[in-house]
Design an enzyme around this catalytic site. Structure first.
Site, PDB file in Angstrom:
ATOM      1  N   LYS A  80      -5.782 -11.003   2.570  1.00 42.68           N
ATOM      2  CA  LYS A  80      -5.874 -11.123   1.112  1.00 42.68           C
ATOM      3  C   LYS A  80      -5.469 -12.522   0.631  1.00 42.68           C
ATOM      4  CE  LYS A  80      -5.803  -6.283  -0.115  1.00 42.68           C
ATOM      5  NZ  LYS A  80      -5.686  -5.577   1.181  1.00 42.68           N
TER       6      LYS A  80
HETATM    7  C1  LIG Z   1      -6.525  -4.662   1.706  1.00 35.40           C
HETATM    8  C2  LIG Z   1      -6.571  -4.485   3.172  1.00 35.40           C
HETATM    9  C3  LIG Z   1      -7.665  -3.856   3.797  1.00 35.40           C
HETATM   10  C4  LIG Z   1      -8.805  -3.243   3.017  1.00 35.40           C
HETATM   11  O1  LIG Z   1      -9.620  -4.208   2.388  1.00 35.40           O
HETATM   12  P1  LIG Z   1     -10.648  -3.783   1.248  1.00 35.40           P
HETATM   13  O2  LIG Z   1     -11.154  -5.047   0.703  1.00 35.40           O
HETATM   14  O3  LIG Z   1      -9.852  -3.004   0.236  1.00 35.40           O
HETATM   15  O4  LIG Z   1     -11.701  -2.933   1.886  1.00 35.40           O
HETATM   16  C5  LIG Z   1      -7.681  -3.807   5.189  1.00 35.40           C
HETATM   17  N1  LIG Z   1      -6.663  -4.303   5.926  1.00 35.40           N
HETATM   18  C6  LIG Z   1      -5.601  -4.916   5.351  1.00 35.40           C
HETATM   19  C7  LIG Z   1      -4.510  -5.418   6.221  1.00 35.40           C
HETATM   20  C8  LIG Z   1      -5.518  -5.036   3.960  1.00 35.40           C
HETATM   21  O5  LIG Z   1      -4.461  -5.630   3.402  1.00 35.40           O
END
Ligand SMILES: *Cc1c(COP(=O)(O)O)cnc(C)c1O
Length: 467
Positions: free
Chosen positions: A117
């Site tokens: 993220k």
């Molecule tokens: C947020 C997150 C996901 C999921 O991603 P999306 O964009 O919501 O599908 C997967 N793995 C980790 C470690 C995350 O922080």
């Protein structure tokens, strides 16, 4: 480059920067490109061997259009993906490593909070700050997190004079490390609110507050914000360029998925012309998405807490963007479909003139894993390569391994560092992963009172925001 709302039949156009500051469209739809910009194979060839910043700038520029002048965009991108924020491994911000025959890992988690993220959030913070300064404006943001969004947003917005950020998180479900990360970032323009409830309660609270006209101008940092989706597109290009011998060859991507934001960015890359053959949507026990892709039935289901908590969702907000394309970009049909889902929690392709083959036609496949399978996958990858993967990444690798061996490179996205999920790693391997220096002593930094705890009560939250 203009954007439209998925629910607006008049297809009114908006600029990248307007959309960046607003989150959901007023009609409840999500902003999505009016047309996907294109990248030619020649342009791709020219990017082979280029730095991450260059790839990110070239791709982002196509997605931003003239809303941010090139020179400014270049400097925003260049100041984002550098040390110390992004530990640069082997000269790459998102390095690709072989872990089996035609099986690769792309590490997206070298940013300040150790999840993928950061890749989008760090740029989003800079873009918002740039645009707010230009408008001589400021923004209050209300967000919700199941774990990783919270710290990634807080690290990106910490200290920005233009933004005040309130972040709701569930009292239980996050790992101790995730909670400590948020705790360490609280104070100043960052406020943590711990909700006695689940992530879904947090998300519902955000929605409810924003429906009140007094709070309609609140900004969003969850993945419904197009700024985030667009900033995730470049790493698909970077991963591709590292994985192929010759530009033009196809690859598959396997994406651990929750809210469908990450994998939707991959889909945008594919639509832009990146030679992606399949996008494999990997889910955990909360398999709303994989069931949708296999049956055409989109059924909300109460989320259970799992060992890959950032994927514990009951519905997948960004799926609406794909559904818009599935309906041939007919906002009226899409609105009827989403309305049925939002009022009943269940909607089937059968009743809306679509067939389940529509997913494969757009390149999608799906699969899911259980806790036991993720544990075994962490063990197997460690035994074979010495690499410790986190439980979300393990979900993707597990789903990849359940498929037959592929004739094209399969790139599994590594969405977090294992250090965020020490308990699960200890369960799998009998030891906790070594902490990168920047996280040593994190728990001790957590100040008293770094979370305000509240019931899941809309009026109480509004009073808190007013105060
Ligand atoms: C947020 C997150 C996901 C999921 O991603 P999306 O964009 O919501 O599908 C997967 N793995 C980790 C470690 C995350 O922080």
């Amino acid at each position: 480059m203009r954007l439209v709302s998925t629910r607006d039949a008049s297809a009114a156009q908006h600029s990248y920067t307007d959309v960046l500051l607003s989150g959901l469209a007023p009609d409840g739809g999500l902003y999505t490109p009016e047309e996907y910009p294109k990248v030619t194979l020649d342009e791709l060839r020219a990017l082979k061997g280029a730095s991450y910043e260059t790839v990110a700038f070239v791709i982002k520029q196509k997605l931003v259009g003239d809303a941010i002048p090139s020179v400014e965009l270049r400097s925003l991108v260049d100041s984002t993906y550098i040390e110390p924020a992004f530990a640069n491994e082997k000269g790459q911000v998102t390095p690709v490593t072989d872990v089996g025959r035609n099986l690769k890992l792309q590490n997206l988690s070298l940013g300040p909070t150790a999840s993928f993220k950061d890749m989008a959030m760090q740029l989003l913070g800079r873009e918002m700050d740039y645009e707010l300064a230009r408008r001589k404006d400021s923004l209050t943001i209300l967000g919700a997190t199941s774990g990783d969004t919270g710290s990634a947003a807080e690290a990106a917005f910490k200290g920005l004079g233009s933004v005040e950020l309130f972040m709701l998180s569930p009292e239980v479900g996050m790992s101790a490390f995730q909670r400590a990360q948020m705790g360490a970032l609280s104070g100043g323009n960052i406020r943590n609110i711990s909700i006695r409830g689940r992530f879904d309660d947090c998300q519902d609270l955000v929605k409810a507050v924003k429906q009140d006209s007094e709070f309609a101008a609140l900004g969003a940092v969850n993945s419904i914000n197009w700024g985030r989706i667009s900033s995730q597109v470049p790493y698909y290009f970077s991963g591709y360029l590292q994985a192929v011998k010759e530009v033009g060859e196809e690859v598959d991507f396997v994406v651990p998925s929750g809210n469908f934001g990450n994998v939707f960015s991959g889909y945008v890359a594919k639509r832009m012309g990146l030679p992606i053959r399949r996008l494999v949507v990997a889910t955990n026990e909360n398999n709303v998405l994989s069931r949708l892709m296999q049956t055409g039935v989109y059924a909300q289901k109460e989320a259970v807490i799992t060992s890959s908590p950032s994927m514990d969702i009951s519905k997948a907000s960004n799926y609406e963007r794909l559904a818009f394309d599935l309906f041939g970009r007919d906002a009226t049909k899409l609105s009827a479909y989403m309305h049925e889902f939002n009022t009943t929690g269940l909607v089937s392709f059968l009743d809306h003139g679509l067939s389940v083959e529509a997913f494969l036609a757009l390149g999608f496949e799906s699969g899911s894993s259980t806790h036991e399978e993720r544990i075994r996958t962490i063990q197997d990858i460690y035994k074979d390569t010495g690499i410790v993967i986190d439980p979300h990444t393990a979900d993707g690798v597990c789903v990849a391994k359940k498929r037959d061996i592929q004739e094209v490179p399969v790139i599994c996205l590594a969405t977090a560092l294992p250090v965020k999920f020490e308990e699960t790693i200890r369960e799998a391997l009998g030891f906790v992963p070594e902490r990168p220096a920047r996280f040593v002593g994190l728990e001790e930094e957590m100040k008293q009172g770094s979370f305000i705890t509240m019931d899941a009560d809309v009026e109480a939250l509004k009073s808190q925001l007013r105060a």
